[in-house]
Design a protein around this motif. Structure first.
Motif, mmCIF file in Angstrom:
data_model
loop_
_atom_site.group_PDB
_atom_site.id
_atom_site.type_symbol
_atom_site.label_atom_id
_atom_site.label_comp_id
_atom_site.label_asym_id
_atom_site.label_seq_id
_atom_site.Cartn_x
_atom_site.Cartn_y
_atom_site.Cartn_z
ATOM 1 N N UNK A 119 0.884 -1.193 -0.074
ATOM 2 C CA UNK A 119 -0.052 -0.047 -0.044
ATOM 3 C C UNK A 119 0.638 1.470 -0.014
ATOM 4 N N UNK A 120 0.186 2.237 -0.822
ATOM 5 C CA UNK A 120 0.827 3.516 -0.468
ATOM 6 C C UNK A 120 0.692 4.005 0.806
ATOM 7 N N UNK A 121 1.546 5.006 1.476
ATOM 8 C CA UNK A 121 1.201 5.316 2.869
ATOM 9 C C UNK A 121 1.202 6.932 2.904
ATOM 10 N N UNK A 122 0.477 7.442 3.835
ATOM 11 C CA UNK A 122 0.778 8.906 4.135
ATOM 12 C C UNK A 122 1.920 9.080 4.709
ATOM 13 N N UNK A 123 2.541 10.256 4.308
ATOM 14 C CA UNK A 123 3.592 10.700 4.650
ATOM 15 C C UNK A 123 3.721 10.875 6.446
ATOM 16 N N UNK A 124 4.795 10.373 7.047
ATOM 17 C CA UNK A 124 4.827 10.711 8.200
ATOM 18 C C UNK A 124 4.555 12.261 8.897
ATOM 19 N N UNK A 125 5.024 13.192 8.046
ATOM 20 C CA UNK A 125 5.049 14.719 8.440
ATOM 21 C C UNK A 125 3.431 14.966 8.539
ATOM 22 N N UNK A 126 2.569 14.262 7.934
ATOM 23 C CA UNK A 126 1.246 14.635 7.984
ATOM 24 C C UNK A 126 0.359 13.677 8.886
ATOM 25 N N UNK A 127 1.063 12.836 9.710
ATOM 26 C CA UNK A 127 0.431 11.908 10.647
ATOM 27 C C UNK A 127 0.429 10.443 10.281
ATOM 28 N N UNK A 207 -26.916 4.402 2.909
ATOM 29 C CA UNK A 207 -26.445 3.690 4.039
ATOM 30 C C UNK A 207 -25.516 4.370 5.195
ATOM 31 N N UNK A 208 -25.997 5.689 4.946
ATOM 32 C CA UNK A 208 -25.471 6.759 5.832
ATOM 33 C C UNK A 208 -23.803 6.869 5.778
ATOM 34 N N UNK A 209 -23.026 6.630 4.790
ATOM 35 C CA UNK A 209 -21.993 6.877 4.784
ATOM 36 C C UNK A 209 -21.686 8.267 4.116
ATOM 37 N N UNK A 210 -20.817 9.169 4.661
ATOM 38 C CA UNK A 210 -20.619 10.489 4.326
ATOM 39 C C UNK A 210 -19.361 10.506 3.272
ATOM 40 N N UNK A 211 -19.695 10.823 2.109
ATOM 41 C CA UNK A 211 -18.790 10.710 0.997
ATOM 42 C C UNK A 211 -18.471 12.297 0.662
ATOM 43 N N UNK A 212 -17.066 12.539 0.748
ATOM 44 C CA UNK A 212 -16.563 13.828 0.423
ATOM 45 C C UNK A 212 -15.848 13.850 -0.813
ATOM 46 N N UNK A 213 -16.025 14.121 -1.878
ATOM 47 C CA UNK A 213 -15.237 14.283 -3.203
ATOM 48 C C UNK A 213 -14.455 15.425 -3.189
ATOM 49 N N UNK A 214 -13.420 15.647 -4.053
ATOM 50 C CA UNK A 214 -12.353 16.841 -3.983
ATOM 51 C C UNK A 214 -12.167 17.411 -2.674
ATOM 52 N N UNK A 215 -11.957 16.432 -1.919
ATOM 53 C CA UNK A 215 -11.473 16.605 -0.574
ATOM 54 C C UNK A 215 -10.369 15.778 -0.226
ATOM 55 N N UNK A 216 -9.150 16.351 0.232
ATOM 56 C CA UNK A 216 -7.946 15.534 0.568
ATOM 57 C C UNK A 216 -7.815 15.885 1.915
ATOM 58 N N UNK A 217 -6.541 15.496 2.410
ATOM 59 C CA UNK A 217 -6.090 15.318 3.695
ATOM 60 C C UNK A 217 -5.005 16.489 4.011
ATOM 61 N N UNK A 218 -4.987 17.198 5.004
ATOM 62 C CA UNK A 218 -3.982 18.120 5.292
ATOM 63 C C UNK A 218 -3.189 17.507 5.989
ATOM 64 N N UNK A 219 -3.711 17.006 7.294
ATOM 65 C CA UNK A 219 -2.851 16.497 8.223
ATOM 66 C C UNK A 219 -3.764 15.787 9.317
ATOM 67 N N UNK A 220 -3.314 14.792 9.840
ATOM 68 C CA UNK A 220 -3.916 13.681 10.884
ATOM 69 C C UNK A 220 -3.439 14.367 12.275
ATOM 70 N N UNK A 221 -4.084 14.554 13.191
ATOM 71 C CA UNK A 221 -3.585 15.204 14.410
ATOM 72 C C UNK A 221 -3.835 14.143 15.547
ATOM 73 N N UNK A 222 -2.650 14.007 16.292
ATOM 74 C CA UNK A 222 -2.635 12.940 17.452
ATOM 75 C C UNK A 222 -2.732 13.371 18.710
ATOM 76 N N UNK A 223 -2.884 12.340 19.762
ATOM 77 C CA UNK A 223 -2.668 12.802 21.262
ATOM 78 C C UNK A 223 -2.328 11.416 21.627
ATOM 79 N N UNK A 224 -1.043 11.664 22.585
ATOM 80 C CA UNK A 224 -0.363 10.208 23.099
ATOM 81 C C UNK A 224 -0.129 9.334 21.973
#
Length: 410
Positions: A119-127, A207-224
């Motif tokens: 799999x292609x992975x998300x860069x570490x710098x964006x979480x 089936x109540x899945x929210x699909x957002x097109x033309x929408x990317x990820x800026x970053x994932x934010x974490x805690x602990x």
């Protein structure tokens, strides 16, 4: 040998214990090969089916053991040495041997690379390395995320291809709150028509899945060290409990490249699955092979089986060339999608409606029928597959006419 066949006692080594590698080993024995066969896999499990990982296994409809192609005893019975939890570090072509991470070596006369893709992975710098960020590729992936699938959990799925959509469907079935984001204009943009995209967009919305097109990820934010929220490209922030990433794969071609074997979007092979080294072959997700006027790499179970068997024949000097017959499938909610052919380069789509919610979309380039997406219509799929394989292209208006019996077109 004078008849062109390879010595039946030749030592054959297969790197990669997935569908292609397994299929090649079984075919070699079926063809009467009497020499040693060594199947090397980097996982601890014997070869197993991958499609049910993201569906039946997560839903609890099957067990891990039922995914295995054969029990361990099968390999002993067939004289296939199965080396699990083993990573190949290098191919030493001049000495005709492969070197493993544990320091051992295995000699070969013929070598098959069935190394698959990762799999292609998300860069570490964006979480991308936060805890709670998963991929769907193997049993370890599924087992590591299985306990997250609890009712009410908030899952973010990144990528609107078939892997992402299947993960969304399973998550919804299990009562999770599901959001799927796709950076392109529409889900399935790379592989399907706007009509197919709309069909599945509406299916997931129902089936109540929210699909957002033309929408990317800026970053994932974490805690602990664990993902807690996602900042999207529109600036919004969504709380999440875990994330599934489905943004495509890379072919595992590094072993070949490092050994000086030609690589170009996969391991380059000819019509006989032979690489630039005449004693080394490749098959499955990792192989780039001739297709019409160009080259393609197919990521599908069907191709892995057929190409693995074709490689086995070629290693024994029996190949007549591999002719791909692309087919795929996807299960989402109560819909079974079956695909025949490749739609690349299409310029129009014909629609054929069936009973209930059955519908099929037929892809044409000019007057040539290229591919079909059939939803809940296996009879249409089978007829379409036969038409495509026979090189027949009924006019689009004939296909759209439901009074026409497709069998009559064969």
């Amino acid at each position: 040998m004078e008849d062109g066949r390879v010595d039946q006692a030749a030592r054959i080594v297969v790197i990669g214990a997935g569908q292609a590698g397994f299929s090649a080993c079984v075919k070699l024995r079926a063809l009467g090969h009497t020499g040693s066969i060594t199947l090397i896999g980097d996982e601890s499990h014997p070869p197993y089916q991958r499609p049910p990982l993201s569906k039946g296994l997560l839903l609890g409809e099957t067990t891990e053991e039922r995914l295995y192609f054969r029990p361990l005893s099968f390999y002993a019975e067939k004289g296939i040495e199965l080396r699990l939890s083993s990573t190949v570090q290098a191919i030493e072509r001049s000495a005709r041997k492969v070197r493993l991470a544990d320091g051992s070596e295995v000699a070969y006369d013929r070598l098959l690379l069935a190394t698959g893709a990762r799999p292609r992975v998300l860069p570490a710098e964006i979480g991308g390395e936060l805890g709670g960020v998963f991929h769907v590729r193997n049993l370890v992936d599924i087992n590591s995320m299985a306990n997250r699938f609890r009712e009410g959990q908030r899952v973010l799925i990144i990528g609107g291809g078939y892997i992402g959509l299947e993960a969304a469907a399973v998550s919804s079935k299990l009562g999770l709150q599901v959001t799927l984001v796709e950076a392109s204009d529409r889900i399935l943009q790379r592989v399907a028509s706007p009509e197919t995209s709309q069909f599945f967009r509406e299916l997931h919305a129902s089936h109540n899945v929210t699909v957002l097109e033309e929408t990317g990820i800026r970053r994932l934010m974490g805690e602990d060290g664990h993902v807690r929220a996602a900042e999207l490209s529109d600036g919004s922030v969504r709380p999440v409990d875990f994330v599934i990433v489905g943004i495509g794969v890379h072919p595992n071609a590094e072993l070949a490249r490092d050994a000086g074997i030609e690589v170009d979007n996969g391991i380059v092979v000819d019509a006989d699955c032979r690489t630039s080294d005449p004693d080394v072959f490749a098959a499955g997700d990792c192989a780039s092979f001739p297709w019409k006027a160009g080259r393609i790499r197919l990521e599908s179970v069907g191709n892995a089986i057929d190409q693995g068997e074709a490689a086995a024949k070629a290693m024994l000097g029996e190949s007549a060339g591999y002719l791909a017959k692309p087919w795929f499938w996807s299960d989402q909610f109560d819909v079974k999608l079956q695909i025949a052919g490749l739609s690349t380069g299409y310029d129009r789509v014909a629609t054929r409606h069936g009973a209930g919610n059955a519908v099929s979309y037929w892809y044409y380039r000019g007057d040539e029928l290229l591919a079909v997406d059939a939803m809940n219509d296996s009879r249409v799929y089978m007829a379409a597959k036969r038409l495509i394989e026979a090189g027949k292209s009924p006019p689009p208006h004939v296909i759209a006419d439901t009074t026409v019996d497709l069998k009559s077109l064969l």
